[in-house]
Every structure is written in C-alpha cells, then in structure tokens.
Design an enzyme around this catalytic site. Structure first.
Site, mmCIF file in Angstrom:
data_model
loop_
_atom_site.group_PDB
_atom_site.id
_atom_site.type_symbol
_atom_site.label_atom_id
_atom_site.label_comp_id
_atom_site.label_asym_id
_atom_site.label_seq_id
_atom_site.Cartn_x
_atom_site.Cartn_y
_atom_site.Cartn_z
ATOM 1 N N HIS A 1 -11.675 14.120 -11.780
ATOM 2 C CA HIS A 1 -9.778 13.627 -12.119
ATOM 3 C C HIS A 1 -9.733 12.995 -13.265
ATOM 4 O O HIS A 1 -11.010 12.812 -14.122
ATOM 5 C CB HIS A 1 -9.770 12.784 -10.480
ATOM 6 C CG HIS A 1 -9.576 13.522 -9.085
ATOM 7 N ND1 HIS A 1 -10.635 12.856 -8.237
ATOM 8 C CD2 HIS A 1 -8.372 13.557 -8.766
ATOM 9 C CE1 HIS A 1 -9.924 13.720 -7.598
ATOM 10 N NE2 HIS A 1 -8.731 13.566 -7.393
ATOM 11 N N LYS B 1 -7.564 7.585 -13.033
ATOM 12 C CA LYS B 1 -7.587 7.131 -11.482
ATOM 13 C C LYS B 1 -8.614 6.070 -11.482
ATOM 14 O O LYS B 1 -9.705 6.245 -12.178
ATOM 15 C CB LYS B 1 -8.805 8.552 -11.005
ATOM 16 C CG LYS B 1 -8.918 7.945 -9.691
ATOM 17 C CD LYS B 1 -8.956 9.981 -9.184
ATOM 18 C CE LYS B 1 -9.077 9.436 -7.835
ATOM 19 N NZ LYS B 1 -7.897 9.213 -6.762
HETATM 20 N N1 NDP Z 1 -3.182 12.194 -0.876
HETATM 21 C C1 NDP Z 1 -2.934 12.795 -1.624
HETATM 22 O O1 NDP Z 1 -3.150 13.525 -1.649
HETATM 23 C C2 NDP Z 1 -2.879 12.407 -3.423
HETATM 24 C C3 NDP Z 1 -3.570 10.856 -2.962
HETATM 25 N N2 NDP Z 1 -3.302 10.096 -4.421
HETATM 26 C C4 NDP Z 1 -2.847 9.016 -4.699
HETATM 27 O O2 NDP Z 1 -2.682 8.354 -4.903
HETATM 28 C C5 NDP Z 1 -2.117 6.958 -5.100
HETATM 29 C C6 NDP Z 1 -1.327 6.564 -6.188
HETATM 30 O O3 NDP Z 1 -1.800 7.561 -7.388
HETATM 31 P P1 NDP Z 1 -0.377 7.787 -8.653
HETATM 32 O O4 NDP Z 1 0.440 8.391 -9.221
HETATM 33 O O5 NDP Z 1 -1.702 9.304 -9.856
HETATM 34 O O6 NDP Z 1 -1.054 6.321 -9.216
HETATM 35 P P2 NDP Z 1 0.235 5.932 -10.851
HETATM 36 O O7 NDP Z 1 -0.835 3.856 -10.512
HETATM 37 O O8 NDP Z 1 0.362 6.463 -10.855
HETATM 38 O O9 NDP Z 1 1.368 5.274 -9.664
HETATM 39 C C7 NDP Z 1 1.121 4.066 -8.430
HETATM 40 C C8 NDP Z 1 3.092 3.131 -8.819
HETATM 41 O O10 NDP Z 1 2.241 2.340 -7.424
HETATM 42 C C9 NDP Z 1 3.142 1.112 -8.310
HETATM 43 N N3 NDP Z 1 2.981 -0.065 -7.191
HETATM 44 C C10 NDP Z 1 1.490 -0.806 -7.375
HETATM 45 N N4 NDP Z 1 1.622 -1.544 -6.201
HETATM 46 C C11 NDP Z 1 2.840 -1.902 -6.301
HETATM 47 C C12 NDP Z 1 3.494 -2.299 -4.495
HETATM 48 N N5 NDP Z 1 3.083 -3.431 -4.817
HETATM 49 N N6 NDP Z 1 4.577 -2.293 -4.387
HETATM 50 C C13 NDP Z 1 5.513 -1.051 -4.759
HETATM 51 N N7 NDP Z 1 4.943 -0.554 -5.704
HETATM 52 C C14 NDP Z 1 3.361 -0.515 -6.340
HETATM 53 C C15 NDP Z 1 2.584 1.210 -9.502
HETATM 54 O O11 NDP Z 1 3.262 0.267 -10.261
HETATM 55 P P3 NDP Z 1 2.136 -0.029 -11.495
HETATM 56 O O12 NDP Z 1 1.785 0.992 -12.553
HETATM 57 O O13 NDP Z 1 3.324 -1.310 -12.524
HETATM 58 O O14 NDP Z 1 0.714 -1.127 -11.339
HETATM 59 C C16 NDP Z 1 2.874 2.835 -9.589
HETATM 60 O O15 NDP Z 1 4.160 2.893 -10.653
HETATM 61 C C17 NDP Z 1 -3.435 7.103 -5.403
HETATM 62 O O16 NDP Z 1 -4.130 6.259 -4.491
HETATM 63 C C18 NDP Z 1 -4.016 8.120 -5.766
HETATM 64 O O17 NDP Z 1 -5.746 8.358 -5.465
HETATM 65 C C19 NDP Z 1 -2.518 10.651 -5.537
HETATM 66 C C20 NDP Z 1 -2.539 12.048 -5.511
HETATM 67 C C21 NDP Z 1 -2.287 13.095 -4.323
HETATM 68 O O1 LIG Z 2 -6.213 10.218 -8.311
HETATM 69 C C1 LIG Z 2 -5.484 11.325 -7.896
HETATM 70 O O2 LIG Z 2 -4.467 11.665 -8.671
HETATM 71 C C2 LIG Z 2 -5.475 12.125 -6.689
HETATM 72 N N1 LIG Z 2 -6.080 11.314 -6.033
HETATM 73 C C3 LIG Z 2 -6.834 11.760 -4.074
HETATM 74 C C4 LIG Z 2 -8.069 11.927 -4.149
HETATM 75 O O3 LIG Z 2 -8.228 10.441 -4.773
HETATM 76 O O4 LIG Z 2 -8.703 12.487 -3.380
HETATM 77 C C5 LIG Z 2 -5.955 13.318 -4.381
HETATM 78 C C6 LIG Z 2 -6.404 14.240 -5.336
HETATM 79 O O5 LIG Z 2 -7.114 14.782 -5.123
HETATM 80 C C7 LIG Z 2 -5.647 13.712 -6.966
#
Ligand code: NDP
Ligand SMILES: O=C(O)C1=N[C@H](C(=O)O)C[C@H](O)C1
Length: 268
Positions: A154, A158
């Site tokens: 990743h 991450k």
């Molecule tokens: N299941 C799937 O298919 C996928 C899962 N993911 C997962 O999704 C999650 C997020 O990934 P990603 O978007 O890359 O991460 P980011 O850090 O870009 O996004 C997370 C967001 O949530 C915000 N946040 C944190 N705490 C709070 C809260 N209490 N209330 C509201 N907002 C909050 C963060 O703010 P701030 O940055 O200011 O802290 C940030 O804007 C990860 O766990 C990732 O592994 C990602 C892609 C696909």
């Molecule tokens: O953090 C990410 O970016 C992603 N998180 C998910 C994971 O932990 O598997 C899904 C995807 O691979 C992207």
C-alpha cells in the site's frame, strides 16, 4: 437513499462524495469530520472536486444521522466504534470500510448490528471478495505441504498492517483449511525466527509511494507455487462498492453483513 459520509475530507471520504454524486438513487445528505479538522465549514463537493453540493462539512453527527438513511464510514477504529453506536440509535445502515479494527471494535459493531444493518468489510471490491472465495477453495483443496503467505503493498500513508484485505484473505484461507486464523498466523517476522511452523499462514506488508492496494495469496508447495493476486487501480473501486452496499442494505433486517453477502459470494 440519503447518505452521510464520515471522514469526508479523507482520501476515501472525498471519493465517496464523488461516487454518491454519480450514483442514481443515492444523495449526499451530510458530511462529517472531527472537531478541529481544517475541513470544517467547507463544501464537501468542492473538496471532492465535483463542484458545490450545498453540503457543508460539520462535526456534530447527531442531527445529520437523524435525517439520513445510511452512513459510509472509512475513518479510524475509534471513530467507527463511536459512529456504530450513533447509527444504531438512528436505525440507519452503517457501511464500515475502516480497517485495523481490534476485537473490541468488532464487538461494538456486533452490538450495533442488533439494532441496525451494519455492513463491514476490509475490502469493498468485487475482485478481492472473489479472490477470497478462490483462496478458501484452493486452501481446502491443498494439504499442509503448501505453505500459505499473504503479501500486500500500500501507499506510504497507510497506518495499519497487515491490511484489512490481507486479514480477510488470510481468514478465507484459514476457513478453507478448517483452522482458526488466530492460532495459525505468523506476522512481523524479524531476526532469527526459526523455521516456518507447519500450517502457519504468514503475512508480509510493504509500504511505499502511491500504491492503492495490491494483494497476493501464495501457496508455496514442493517445486511449485500458486499465486492468486489482485491489484486495485483506482479508489473508486472501493467507494462504488460501499455505495452499492448501502443501497443493498436499505430495508434489510438488522444484522452484521459482509461484502460477500452484498455481492452474493457468501456461499461459494
Ligand atoms: N474497506 C475498503 O475497501 C477500504 C478501506 N480503507 C480504509 O479506510 C480507512 C480510511 O482510509 P483513507 O481514506 O485512506 O484515510 P484518511 O486518513 O485519508 O481518511 C480518514 C478520514 O477520517 C477522518 N477522521 C478521523 N477521525 C474522525 C472522527 N472522529 N470523525 C470524523 N472523521 C474522522 C480523518 O481526519 P484527519 O485526517 O484530520 O485525522 C480523515 O479525514 C482506513 O482504515 C483504510 O484502511 C481504505 C480504502 C478501501
Ligand atoms: O488504506 C488503504 O488505502 C486501503 N485499505 C484497505 C485495507 O486495509 O485492506 C483496502 C485497500 O487495500 C486500500
């Protein structure tokens, strides 16, 4: 379906806002960030690059959840546990993509699922969920002379490892073998580790650059290897899966569902 995006300023949050905008039958009804976020007060659509939507990013989920039918949550384990409670109180669909969830966080999702529909998956893509079904099948076909390793890569930002997807694939392989993953996983090898334990399911995590998400399940046997791989090419893969899950969940009975349920892959 009126949908709220929590973590609306994040990588996935912005992609979710865009996907909702592009999906017939879905409307953005709210956008949440944590108090102290520099995104508060901004238009969620402008931040997502789709133009003004009239939906400002706010930090109080209660009034927003009260007017919504579903919430899309790709945030942090702590935030997701909190949103699970609020979504259950509001009886709205909670789609959870957040990874790095501990057992206690999963227990909170299970408690919330007694009152509302919760759909949780470490990966919302069709390809990965199909790969999990294939890994289960291959693991059930091969004996322990084939060592199983899950490798993921990743982007540099991450924060959790192994990825949620790697754990989902490891779980599928363990199911295929008929063993609990918790008792058989080998993570974070370093130093003089000794020989590989027979039957172990190993995990290795690489981090760097802008890689969206790559996973392989390797079955390494005597003189041959089977490698099942998936490569995500765009984050919209996950946001489209999440919106599809929310639409699927509307009107379903309360319970904890997976993306395999949404995609009709649970029984293969
Ligand atoms: N299941 C799937 O298919 C996928 C899962 N993911 C997962 O999704 C999650 C997020 O990934 P990603 O978007 O890359 O991460 P980011 O850090 O870009 O996004 C997370 C967001 O949530 C915000 N946040 C944190 N705490 C709070 C809260 N209490 N209330 C509201 N907002 C909050 C963060 O703010 P701030 O940055 O200011 O802290 C940030 O804007 C990860 O766990 C990732 O592994 C990602 C892609 C696909
Ligand atoms: O953090 C990410 O970016 C992603 N998180 C998910 C994971 O932990 O598997 C899904 C995807 O691979 C992207």
């Amino acid at each position: 379906m009126r949908l709220v995006v929590v973590g609306a300023a994040g990588r996935m949050g912005r992609m979710l806002v865009k996907t909702i905008h592009e999906t017939p039958g879905a409307t953005l009804s709210g956008a949440i960030e944590h108090s102290g976020s520099i995104a508060l007060g901004q238009d969620a659509g402008l931040l997502a690059g789709i133009g003004e939507t009239g939906v400002k990013i706010v930090d109080d989920p209660l009034p927003v959840f009260a007017k919504a039918e579903g919430v899309l949550d790709f945030t942090t384990p702590e935030a997701t546990s909190h949103f699970a409670e609020l979504a259950a109180q509001a009886r709205i669909v909670h789609v959870v993509g957040t990874t790095g969830l501990a057992q206690a966080d999963m227990a909170r999702l299970e408690a919330a699922a007694r009152h509302a529909v919760v759909i949780q998956s470490g990966n919302m893509s069709l390809g990965v969920n199909l790969l999990a079904a294939l890994a289960r099948k291959v693991a059930s076909t091969l004996g322990e002379e084939f060592d199983i390793e899950v490798v993921e890569m990743h982007h540099r930002n991450k924060v959790d490892a192994p990825s949620g997807t790697a754990l989902l694939l490891g779980e599928a392989a363990a199911q295929g073998r008929g063993v609990p993953l918790a008792d058989n996983s080998e993570r974070g090898r370093d130093g003089v580790t000794g020989a590989r334990k027979p039957g172990a399911i190993g995990f290795a995590s690489l981090r760097g650059g802008t890689v969206i998400g790559e996973h392989s399940v390797i079955f390494a046997g005597p003189f041959e290897r089977i490698v099942l791989s998936h490569m995500a090419e765009d984050r919209s893969l996950f946001s489209r899966g999440a919106v599809r899950a929310a639409l699927w969940g509307k009107g379903k009975k309360p319970g904890l569902y997976s993306m395999a349920d949404v995609l009709g892959l649970a029984d293969i």
